[in-house]
Design a protein around this motif. Structure first.
Motif, PDB file in Angstrom:
ATOM      1  N   PRO A 142       0.797  -1.255  -0.085  1.00 52.25           N
ATOM      2  CA  PRO A 142       0.096  -0.147   0.140  1.00 52.25           C
ATOM      3  C   PRO A 142       1.010   1.313  -0.014  1.00 52.25           C
ATOM      4  O   PRO A 142       1.960   1.311   0.524  1.00 52.25           O
ATOM      5  CB  PRO A 142      -0.776  -0.177   1.372  1.00 52.25           C
ATOM      6  CG  PRO A 142      -0.088  -1.111   2.153  1.00 52.25           C
ATOM      7  CD  PRO A 142       0.926  -2.030   1.091  1.00 52.25           C
ATOM      8  N   CYS A 143       0.353   2.219  -0.438  1.00 48.33           N
ATOM      9  CA  CYS A 143       0.598   3.848  -0.705  1.00 48.33           C
ATOM     10  C   CYS A 143       1.101   4.127   1.095  1.00 48.33           C
ATOM     11  O   CYS A 143       0.240   3.769   1.864  1.00 48.33           O
ATOM     12  CB  CYS A 143      -0.064   4.701  -1.327  1.00 48.33           C
ATOM     13  SG  CYS A 143       0.577   6.372  -1.113  1.00 48.33           S
ATOM     14  N   ALA A 144       2.355   4.810   1.124  1.00 49.36           N
ATOM     15  CA  ALA A 144       2.599   4.853   2.639  1.00 49.36           C
ATOM     16  C   ALA A 144       1.855   5.843   3.209  1.00 49.36           C
ATOM     17  O   ALA A 144       1.472   6.038   4.520  1.00 49.36           O
ATOM     18  CB  ALA A 144       3.992   5.390   2.958  1.00 49.36           C
ATOM     19  N   TYR A 145       1.119   6.878   2.283  1.00 48.58           N
ATOM     20  CA  TYR A 145       0.179   7.854   2.724  1.00 48.58           C
ATOM     21  C   TYR A 145      -1.147   7.451   2.740  1.00 48.58           C
ATOM     22  O   TYR A 145      -2.095   7.842   3.700  1.00 48.58           O
ATOM     23  CB  TYR A 145       0.320   9.000   1.964  1.00 48.58           C
ATOM     24  CG  TYR A 145       1.686   9.810   2.176  1.00 48.58           C
ATOM     25  CD1 TYR A 145       2.697   9.509   3.367  1.00 48.58           C
ATOM     26  CD2 TYR A 145       2.166  10.616   1.389  1.00 48.58           C
ATOM     27  CE1 TYR A 145       3.938  10.115   3.571  1.00 48.58           C
ATOM     28  CE2 TYR A 145       3.438  11.258   1.434  1.00 48.58           C
ATOM     29  CZ  TYR A 145       4.318  11.109   2.414  1.00 48.58           C
ATOM     30  OH  TYR A 145       5.584  11.598   2.657  1.00 48.58           O
ATOM     31  N   CYS A 146      -1.735   7.012   1.672  1.00 50.89           N
ATOM     32  CA  CYS A 146      -3.220   6.861   1.515  1.00 50.89           C
ATOM     33  C   CYS A 146      -3.717   5.473   1.613  1.00 50.89           C
ATOM     34  O   CYS A 146      -4.853   5.261   1.467  1.00 50.89           O
ATOM     35  CB  CYS A 146      -3.664   7.475   0.198  1.00 50.89           C
ATOM     36  SG  CYS A 146      -3.175   6.454  -1.139  1.00 50.89           S
ATOM     37  N   ASP A 147      -2.844   4.455   1.624  1.00 43.66           N
ATOM     38  CA  ASP A 147      -3.236   3.027   1.850  1.00 43.66           C
ATOM     39  C   ASP A 147      -3.572   2.506   0.725  1.00 43.66           C
ATOM     40  O   ASP A 147      -3.932   1.277   0.784  1.00 43.66           O
ATOM     41  CB  ASP A 147      -4.286   2.891   2.983  1.00 43.66           C
ATOM     42  CG  ASP A 147      -3.664   2.011   4.123  1.00 43.66           C
ATOM     43  OD1 ASP A 147      -2.574   1.802   4.087  1.00 43.66           O
ATOM     44  OD2 ASP A 147      -4.357   1.869   5.018  1.00 43.66           O
ATOM     45  N   ARG A 148      -3.941   3.099  -0.369  1.00 40.55           N
ATOM     46  CA  ARG A 148      -4.252   2.445  -1.816  1.00 40.55           C
ATOM     47  C   ARG A 148      -3.008   1.859  -2.448  1.00 40.55           C
ATOM     48  O   ARG A 148      -1.852   2.027  -2.092  1.00 40.55           O
ATOM     49  CB  ARG A 148      -4.890   3.544  -2.591  1.00 40.55           C
ATOM     50  CG  ARG A 148      -6.164   4.111  -2.007  1.00 40.55           C
ATOM     51  CD  ARG A 148      -6.646   5.244  -2.908  1.00 40.55           C
ATOM     52  NE  ARG A 148      -5.843   6.232  -3.072  1.00 40.55           N
ATOM     53  CZ  ARG A 148      -5.879   7.448  -3.744  1.00 40.55           C
ATOM     54  NH1 ARG A 148      -7.341   7.674  -4.351  1.00 40.55           N
ATOM     55  NH2 ARG A 148      -5.194   8.348  -3.741  1.00 40.55           N
ATOM     56  N   PRO A 149      -3.253   0.978  -3.410  1.00 37.62           N
ATOM     57  CA  PRO A 149      -2.053   0.454  -3.795  1.00 37.62           C
ATOM     58  C   PRO A 149      -0.970   1.391  -4.266  1.00 37.62           C
ATOM     59  O   PRO A 149      -1.363   2.379  -5.042  1.00 37.62           O
ATOM     60  CB  PRO A 149      -2.334  -0.339  -5.244  1.00 37.62           C
ATOM     61  CG  PRO A 149      -4.013  -0.578  -4.764  1.00 37.62           C
ATOM     62  CD  PRO A 149      -4.377   0.610  -3.935  1.00 37.62           C
ATOM     63  N   LEU A 195       4.504   4.434  -2.731  1.00 39.57           N
ATOM     64  CA  LEU A 195       3.682   5.789  -2.951  1.00 39.57           C
ATOM     65  C   LEU A 195       2.855   5.465  -4.174  1.00 39.57           C
ATOM     66  O   LEU A 195       3.147   4.998  -5.138  1.00 39.57           O
ATOM     67  CB  LEU A 195       4.088   7.084  -3.139  1.00 39.57           C
ATOM     68  CG  LEU A 195       4.970   7.608  -1.913  1.00 39.57           C
ATOM     69  CD1 LEU A 195       5.620   8.612  -2.268  1.00 39.57           C
ATOM     70  CD2 LEU A 195       4.274   7.756  -0.659  1.00 39.57           C
ATOM     71  N   CYS A 196       1.599   5.913  -4.160  1.00 45.84           N
ATOM     72  CA  CYS A 196       0.891   6.002  -5.337  1.00 45.84           C
ATOM     73  C   CYS A 196       0.936   7.037  -6.156  1.00 45.84           C
ATOM     74  O   CYS A 196       1.834   8.097  -5.699  1.00 45.84           O
ATOM     75  CB  CYS A 196      -0.650   5.954  -4.925  1.00 45.84           C
ATOM     76  SG  CYS A 196      -1.453   7.483  -4.326  1.00 45.84           S
ATOM     77  N   TYR A 197       0.579   7.231  -7.379  1.00 47.04           N
ATOM     78  CA  TYR A 197       0.947   8.578  -8.129  1.00 47.04           C
ATOM     79  C   TYR A 197       0.279   9.675  -7.824  1.00 47.04           C
ATOM     80  O   TYR A 197       1.084  10.729  -7.955  1.00 47.04           O
ATOM     81  CB  TYR A 197       0.612   8.297  -9.694  1.00 47.04           C
ATOM     82  CG  TYR A 197       0.981   8.942 -10.633  1.00 47.04           C
ATOM     83  CD1 TYR A 197       2.441   8.900 -11.005  1.00 47.04           C
ATOM     84  CD2 TYR A 197       0.231  10.181 -11.074  1.00 47.04           C
ATOM     85  CE1 TYR A 197       2.879  10.061 -11.945  1.00 47.04           C
ATOM     86  CE2 TYR A 197       0.743  11.332 -11.858  1.00 47.04           C
ATOM     87  CZ  TYR A 197       2.325  11.153 -12.267  1.00 47.04           C
ATOM     88  OH  TYR A 197       2.648  11.962 -13.140  1.00 47.04           O
ATOM     89  N   SER A 198      -0.967   9.675  -7.340  1.00 47.56           N
ATOM     90  CA  SER A 198      -1.564  10.645  -6.828  1.00 47.56           C
ATOM     91  C   SER A 198      -0.775  11.667  -5.662  1.00 47.56           C
ATOM     92  O   SER A 198      -0.835  12.654  -5.316  1.00 47.56           O
ATOM     93  CB  SER A 198      -3.005  10.669  -6.337  1.00 47.56           C
ATOM     94  OG  SER A 198      -3.281  10.219  -5.196  1.00 47.56           O
ATOM     95  N   CYS A 199      -0.470  10.551  -4.690  1.00 46.06           N
ATOM     96  CA  CYS A 199       0.155  11.088  -3.360  1.00 46.06           C
ATOM     97  C   CYS A 199       1.801  11.808  -3.911  1.00 46.06           C
ATOM     98  O   CYS A 199       2.104  12.753  -3.348  1.00 46.06           O
ATOM     99  CB  CYS A 199       0.610  10.059  -2.423  1.00 46.06           C
ATOM    100  SG  CYS A 199      -0.831   9.636  -1.644  1.00 46.06           S
ATOM    101  N   VAL A 200       2.224  10.854  -4.666  1.00 42.59           N
ATOM    102  CA  VAL A 200       3.748  11.482  -4.971  1.00 42.59           C
ATOM    103  C   VAL A 200       3.596  12.968  -5.929  1.00 42.59           C
ATOM    104  O   VAL A 200       4.338  13.789  -5.887  1.00 42.59           O
ATOM    105  CB  VAL A 200       4.624  10.333  -5.871  1.00 42.59           C
ATOM    106  CG1 VAL A 200       4.209  10.372  -7.268  1.00 42.59           C
ATOM    107  CG2 VAL A 200       5.967  10.807  -5.679  1.00 42.59           C
TER     108      VAL A 200
END
Ligand SMILES: [Zn+2]
Length: 473
Positions: free
Chosen positions: A119-126, A157-162
């Protein structure tokens, strides 16, 4: 599958302040008020806009050249990234553009099969990839670290978080080798603050580089937070953080300060409430030192030492009595600010503040019976560090009993409850400074002014100085 891919382009607000500021910055770049309103297409358009800004630096030789804003910023924000490699000087613009696209373009997102399955370290999505310190600035993680443990692949991280992390500099003020970010958990406040920052950053990036040797403004970043609070048109529900950072190889830097919600909201009330607006400029003037302008110092104290605002105000008024030989006529105009500050910011009990005002009116009645400056000076001197305020009250209590006092006033000058506030309370020093202010206010209200030799008041300049605690710029 489309859903999984689309998720990479849907921004969520997470528990990371820099990610949140970046999410609001992306919304601003896309022209919508809130990250929730970023559709996949709008999100992509915002990312494309950022990529175009970086691509434009491909033709620029040096960061100081026109159009070099983001190249210059990249050394502080994204050192060792694909837009500023050591060999950059030898690369052709096309090579530079290709590297920037490889790094940033959403079209180059790996296929889901190649994702790290964590999971993404920030939002928990893949997560779509592992990322390192190039993309994750100091201060972005909960632990405020951007170094990766040896043998570890980085942070997933997911792309939207990065992309939010790439966008946070738009919501920051970039100057002096630092990024300064204003953050709050109050989304409604964060939105317009970030929107304004984005507007300023875009304008600065467009402007021709100027080389000035102007003196840096005192506490300019703290002052920007004060201005943001004062110009906001709704209630502020959370404290306001000021995050100043540099990700540069030369100097990694991170400082987080918080302005508490009560003082942020109180500062706002100095523009929204007419009774407080009037005295604000006087309060600001009272905060100034020889080198630091008043509003900048007020902003700094709002973060680091709220009690000093009260102490400085009392000291400033007393200093003027000493310098000018008269009580400042502005004192009553300051009263709504001073009393509300004590209650709303310094958390004094409303009843205690009322007691101190009552005591001040008794003292004003007592001191006002003598037109010479001596008795007034005597009371003020008793308030200095090392002064014997208790001894002063003991001797004056007798005077109060013997002299004519106003009919509606009690026989006791200092009741036991008032004694407790001034001598036996954790806020005793602040109570005493409030009393100094309230006595001056009451005397001005009563039309009293010292007559005779103003020289007698000169030595209370020292008293004024001793009302403020040692403080460096
Ligand atoms: Zn994420």
């Amino acid at each position: 599958m489309a859903d999984v891919l689309d998720q990479q382009y849907q921004v969520l607000l997470t528990s990371s302040p820099l990610q949140r500021v970046g999410a609001f910055a992306l919304a601003s770049l896309a022209g919508v008020p809130h990250p929730d309103q970023l559709t996949v297409d709008l999100f992509k358009s915002a990312v494309d806009k950022m990529t175009r800004h970086l691509l434009a630096t491909a033709e620029v030789a040096k960061s100081a050249d026109p159009g070099g804003f983001w190249l210059g910023a990249s050394y502080m924000l994204w050192p060792n990234s694909k837009m500023n490699p050591t060999a950059r000087g030898k690369q052709l613009p096309d090579q530079r553009r290709q590297l920037i696209r490889e790094w940033r373009d959403w079209r180059g997102l790996p296929e889901p099969a190649a994702w790290p399955a964590v999971p993404c370290a920030y939002c928990d999505r893949p997560a779509c990839k592992w990322f390192g310190k190039v993309d994750i600035p100091l201060g972005a993680s909960v632990e405020h670290r951007n170094t990766t443990a040896p043998g570890h692949e980085g942070t997933p991280l997911c792309y939207s978080c990065v992309a939010s992390l790439w966008a946070f500099p738009y919501g920051a003020s970039l100057s002096g080798g630092r990024a300064a970010v204003i953050h709050s958990w109050d989304d409604a406040f964060l939105a317009p603050v970030t929107r304004l920052a984005v507007k300023r950053t875009l304008a600065k990036a467009q402007a021709l580089p100027v080389k000035t040797k102007a003196q840096p403004l005192w506490y300019a970043r703290e002052l920007a937070v004060l201005e943001a609070a004062r110009s906001y048109d709704r209630r502020i529900h959370s404290g306001v953080e000021l995050i100043v950072l540099s990700n540069s190889n030369k100097e990694q830097f991170l400082r987080v300060q918080e302005m508490g919600q009560p003082i942020a909201e109180w500062l706002r009330s100095t523009t929204t409430r007419t009774d407080r607006r009037a005295g604000y400029r006087v309060l600001v003037a009272a905060q100034a030192s020889k080198t630091v302008p008043g509003e900048a110092f007020l902003a700094k104290r709002a973060f680091s030492d709220p009690a000093a605002v009260l102490h400085r105000t009392a000291a400033h008024l007393l200093g003027r009595v000493s310098a000018e030989g008269v009580l400042p006529a502005e004192a009553p105009g300051l009263a709504p600010l001073v009393y509300s500050y004590c209650i709303e910011v310094l958390n004094m009990d409303e009843k205690d503040v009322a007691r101190i005002k009552d005591l001040a009116s008794r003292l004003a009645a007592l001191l006002g019976q003598d037109s010479r400056p001596g008795p007034f000076g005597g009371f003020m001197r008793a308030n200095a560090k090392g002064g014997d305020l208790y001894g002063w009250f003991r001797s004056q209590s007798v005077q109060w009993l013997l002299k004519t006092r106003p009919k509606d006033m009690p026989r006791t000058l200092l009741p036991v409850e008032d004694y407790r506030l001034l001598f036996d309370d954790e806020r005793a020093w602040s109570h005493r400074r409030l009393l100094v202010f309230a006595v001056m206010e009451a005397l001005v209200e009563a039309g009293w002014q010292p007559k005779g030799s103003a020289e007698e008041l000169e030595d209370i300049a020292d008293v004024a100085e001793s009302l403020v605690d040692e403080e460096t710029n």
